[in-house]
Design a protein around this motif. Structure first.
Motif, mmCIF file in Angstrom:
data_model
loop_
_atom_site.group_PDB
_atom_site.id
_atom_site.type_symbol
_atom_site.label_atom_id
_atom_site.label_comp_id
_atom_site.label_asym_id
_atom_site.label_seq_id
_atom_site.Cartn_x
_atom_site.Cartn_y
_atom_site.Cartn_z
ATOM 1 N N GLU A 2 0.856 -1.190 0.000
ATOM 2 C CA GLU A 2 0.000 0.000 0.000
ATOM 3 C C GLU A 2 0.892 1.240 0.000
ATOM 4 O O GLU A 2 1.796 1.360 0.815
ATOM 5 N N ILE A 3 0.648 2.152 -0.944
ATOM 6 C CA ILE A 3 1.449 3.370 -1.066
ATOM 7 C C ILE A 3 0.564 4.567 -0.755
ATOM 8 O O ILE A 3 -0.507 4.723 -1.350
ATOM 9 N N ASN A 4 1.007 5.399 0.167
ATOM 10 C CA ASN A 4 0.328 6.653 0.471
ATOM 11 C C ASN A 4 0.855 7.696 -0.519
ATOM 12 O O ASN A 4 1.988 8.157 -0.389
ATOM 13 N N LEU A 5 0.046 8.039 -1.536
ATOM 14 C CA LEU A 5 0.496 8.953 -2.592
ATOM 15 C C LEU A 5 0.838 10.347 -2.072
ATOM 16 O O LEU A 5 1.594 11.071 -2.717
ATOM 17 N N SER A 6 0.340 10.714 -0.902
ATOM 18 C CA SER A 6 0.690 12.028 -0.353
ATOM 19 C C SER A 6 2.141 12.051 0.135
ATOM 20 O O SER A 6 2.686 13.120 0.408
ATOM 21 N N LYS A 7 2.779 10.891 0.230
ATOM 22 C CA LYS A 7 4.186 10.829 0.645
ATOM 23 C C LYS A 7 5.152 10.970 -0.531
ATOM 24 O O LYS A 7 6.355 11.026 -0.336
ATOM 25 N N THR A 102 3.629 7.167 -10.595
ATOM 26 C CA THR A 102 4.103 7.933 -11.751
ATOM 27 C C THR A 102 3.082 8.990 -12.147
ATOM 28 O O THR A 102 3.454 10.134 -12.444
ATOM 29 N N THR A 103 1.815 8.635 -12.126
ATOM 30 C CA THR A 103 0.766 9.608 -12.448
ATOM 31 C C THR A 103 0.849 10.799 -11.495
ATOM 32 O O THR A 103 0.833 11.960 -11.921
ATOM 33 N N ARG A 104 0.971 10.525 -10.231
ATOM 34 C CA ARG A 104 1.077 11.602 -9.224
ATOM 35 C C ARG A 104 2.326 12.445 -9.470
ATOM 36 O O ARG A 104 2.272 13.674 -9.436
ATOM 37 N N ALA A 105 3.453 11.786 -9.743
ATOM 38 C CA ALA A 105 4.719 12.504 -9.950
ATOM 39 C C ALA A 105 4.658 13.386 -11.204
ATOM 40 O O ALA A 105 5.144 14.521 -11.185
#
Length: 174
Positions: A2-7, A102-105
């Motif tokens: 699980e990845i917290n995208l806010s991190k 990658t989408t977030r970045a």
């Protein structure tokens, strides 16, 4: 996992990123298959690449989780009469694929690029036709597929078909 995208953070590269970069830019050809650079084979090659290319580049950022480099995103603004556009590229360590990182970045990079390069009104991404995952990233960010450029690029010994995507500064990013 699980990845917290806010991190997810983006930061300039440092020489201390060499071991992390070697993880995704070195031994894993799944990651480098579609990149313009060949798989790095030594720590010294990576040190030189980070020092000579990543650090001095106007917008080459390390994608990080807890300040650990897991990939990169790059914006390459053009100059002169072409200063209205910039190319976008990215890669991510394979073990982090499929989590929206990658989408977030790329969204974060576009937002930063709009501030750093005020003359840019068009961001464009050229993606190999076979690279469906990368195409999906650009589509999720809001890029529009414009065309397929047949036999457009030579990479890793083969002439490749490329898909051109664009996002204008006035376009909505979901």
């Amino acid at each position: 996992m699980e990845i917290n995208l806010s991190k997810i953070t983006l930061r300039p590269y440092r020489i201390s990123d060499v071991d992390d970069f070697l993880m995704y830019g070195g031994g894993n050809e799944k990651v480098t298959r579609f990149t313009r650079w060949n798989t790095f084979t030594s720590k010294q090659e990576v040190v030189s690449y980070i020092n000579d290319y990543c650090i001095p580049h106007p917008y080459c950022r390390s994608i990080c989780i807890d300040n650990r480099s897991i990939g990169f995103v790059i914006i390459m603004p053009r100059s002169g009469d072409d200063q209205c556009r910039a190319d976008v590229g990215y890669a991510l360590a394979a073990e982090y694929w499929g989590h929206g990182i990658t989408t977030r970045a790329v969204k974060m990079a576009i937002s930063g690029g709009l501030k750093e390069f005020p003359d840019v009104v068009r961001f464009q991404g050229l993606v190999e036709l076979e690279n469906k995952a990368s195409q999906r990233v650009l589509e999720k960010v809001g890029f529009l597929k414009e065309c397929v450029l047949r036999k457009y690029s030579f990479n890793k010994g083969e002439t490749r078909d490329m898909v051109m995507y664009s996002l204008l500064s006035t376009d909505f990013m979901p």
